[in-house]
Write an enzyme that holds these catalytic residues in place. Structure first.
Site, PDB file in Angstrom:
ATOM      1  N   CYS A 148     -77.211  91.942 -32.468  1.00 47.59           N
ATOM      2  CA  CYS A 148     -77.207  92.382 -30.939  1.00 47.59           C
ATOM      3  C   CYS A 148     -76.803  91.100 -29.896  1.00 47.59           C
ATOM      4  O   CYS A 148     -76.529  90.879 -29.078  1.00 47.59           O
ATOM      5  CB  CYS A 148     -77.985  93.223 -30.922  1.00 47.59           C
ATOM      6  SG  CYS A 148     -78.148  94.811 -31.640  1.00 47.59           S
ATOM      7  N   HIS A 152     -74.191 100.587 -26.379  1.00 47.17           N
ATOM      8  CA  HIS A 152     -74.270  99.090 -27.091  1.00 47.17           C
ATOM      9  C   HIS A 152     -73.660  99.067 -27.982  1.00 47.17           C
ATOM     10  O   HIS A 152     -73.617  99.236 -29.597  1.00 47.17           O
ATOM     11  CB  HIS A 152     -75.583  99.781 -27.445  1.00 47.17           C
ATOM     12  CG  HIS A 152     -76.544  97.815 -28.217  1.00 47.17           C
ATOM     13  ND1 HIS A 152     -75.543  96.918 -28.336  1.00 47.17           N
ATOM     14  CD2 HIS A 152     -77.008  98.108 -29.130  1.00 47.17           C
ATOM     15  CE1 HIS A 152     -76.403  96.264 -28.983  1.00 47.17           C
ATOM     16  NE2 HIS A 152     -77.722  96.881 -29.631  1.00 47.17           N
TER      17      HIS A 152
END
Length: 409
Positions: free
Chosen positions: A88, A353
């Site tokens: 991420c 996201h």
């Protein structure tokens, strides 16, 4: 600090579900916007590119040379292109490499791109990508770590979810045990971020929610509910960074400077406390490099893959006292108009996201804030901005953390 590095241009697609767009089309959209924002006549001004994606190999089968293929469609040719994966923290890691590329004197105008298309018509496969972001050679170690962090919890009836929701839930339960954090305080973070996102035209979710609605939503893993957690998202973001010479060459305005860009990995530590936590250590390096402290930060974007993560990171970054992340959020200190606004974009929970683009989406938001261009989300007189972006999981904490500090010129 050496060579000055500036943000010349930013571009970002809306984050959400882009069923009608390919990865390459999302990239072209964000890159064109960033080049236009920089005032460059074309992509031919770019000396090098850093391309971040975490799931394209897994979900689209483009395991290699993803950047070279996607960027050729923007018109970029004959320059170095580097492909980055760091879970991420992929986009933020690519950004740090681009900044270091400029500081090393290897280029004056550098493009950073992050992209993900996670909606592929197969939710099970999209969710399975998260099962690759810890040590797959020793899955039993993850089970032991979660038990050590958050105790034994048996919730099979709650259904399929990302393993990272179980990870964050275990960390949250540990924080609740140590500091008395409550589900209501975690819900206050989620409600705040959903409210912020309502004013962000690029956010995945734009419906405000109350604390009661957040608590009453479908449960994932105690104490987390669905609105406390980031959704699967498609999207791309791009940043043009320049040296002084690069800014002169393309005629860009000097309004946002990169004061620090630092990436770190974890250490062996007692995972049942948050002492020596990864982001706590990396932020010390970033503050020192930038010549600022936590008290100088006017606005921050932190990695709230869950609402609890925001509570943890605001503490680790020194933005709020240790153990006070929940109460501070509940009192409105981290809301727009509060002492230290956090995740004015809506954060990962609401803005979305798209893994490889998330860190660059944070930098997009903070650039808008420092330019005074954030509209109803604007933090008054914002001069110092911080982005924290973490990725993966290893031995009780994130596997990687990036911290970027920006300053208004």
């Amino acid at each position: 600090m050496g060579t000055s590095v500036w943000i010349a241009g930013v571009g970002m697609t809306p984050f959400g579900i882009h069923s009608d767009k390919t990865v390459n089309e999302l990239v072209r959209w964000a890159v064109n916007d960033a080049i236009s924002d920089a005032g460059a006549s074309s992509v031919n001004s770019v000396d090098a590119a850093f391309f971040g994606t975490a799931t394209q190999g897994f979900l689209q089968g483009q395991v290699m040379i993803a950047g070279q293929i996607a960027l050729r469609e923007t018109g970029l040719q004959a320059i170095p292109v580097f492909n980055i994966e760091n879970a991420c923290a992929t986009g933020a890691s690519a950004f740090t490499l681009a900044v270091n590329h400029i500081r090393a004197g290897a280029g004056d105008v550098v493009l950073v791109v992050g992209v993900e298309k996670m909606h592929i018509g197969n939710p099970e496969r999209s969710m399975a990508v998260f099962d690759t972001a810890y040590n797959v050679a020793d899955p039993d170690a993850l089970t032991r770590t979660l038990k050590e962090l958050g105790g034994e919890v048996d919730e099979p009836h709650l259904g399929r979810r990302s393993i990272f929701m179980d990870i964050y839930a275990a960390m949250a339960r540990n924080h609740m045990r140590l500091h008395g954090t409550t589900p209501e305080q975690i819900a206050a973070v989620a409600a705040k971020n959903h409210k912020h996102a309502a004013d962000n035209p690029r956010a995945h979710y734009r419906e405000p929610m109350t604390v009661e609605q957040v608590l009453g939503a479908r449960k994932l893993s105690h104490p987390l509910t669905v609105p406390m957690c980031a959704p699967l998202t498609d999207g791309a973001a791009a940043i043009v960074v320049c040296s002084d010479e690069g800014m002169r060459r393309i005629g860009a305005r000097r309004d946002v400077e990169v004061l620090a860009a630092v990436v770190g990995t974890g250490t062996d530590r007692d995972i049942t406390t948050f002492d020596r936590h990864l982001s706590q250590r990396v932020c010390v390096q970033a503050y020192e490099a930038a010549g600022v402290g936590a008290g100088d930060v006017d606005v921050a974007e932190v990695h709230d893959a869950t609402a609890f993560a925001e509570i943890l990171q605001t503490e680790m970054l020194g933005l709020v006292p240790r153990g006070e992340g929940g109460p501070c959020a509940e009192r409105g200190e981290t809301s727009l108009g509060g002492r230290i606004p956090v995740n004015t974009s809506g954060g990962l929970e609401s803005k979305g996201h798209p893994i490889g683009a998330s860190g660059l989406g944070q930098i997009f938001e903070l650039t808008e804030q420092l330019r005074g261009a954030a509209g109803n989300r604007q933090v008054e007189n914002a001069r110092i901005a911080l982005a924290e972006n973490g990725g993966g999981f290893h031995r009780g904490e994130e596997a990687v953390t990036s911290i970027v500090i920006l300053g208004k010129a």
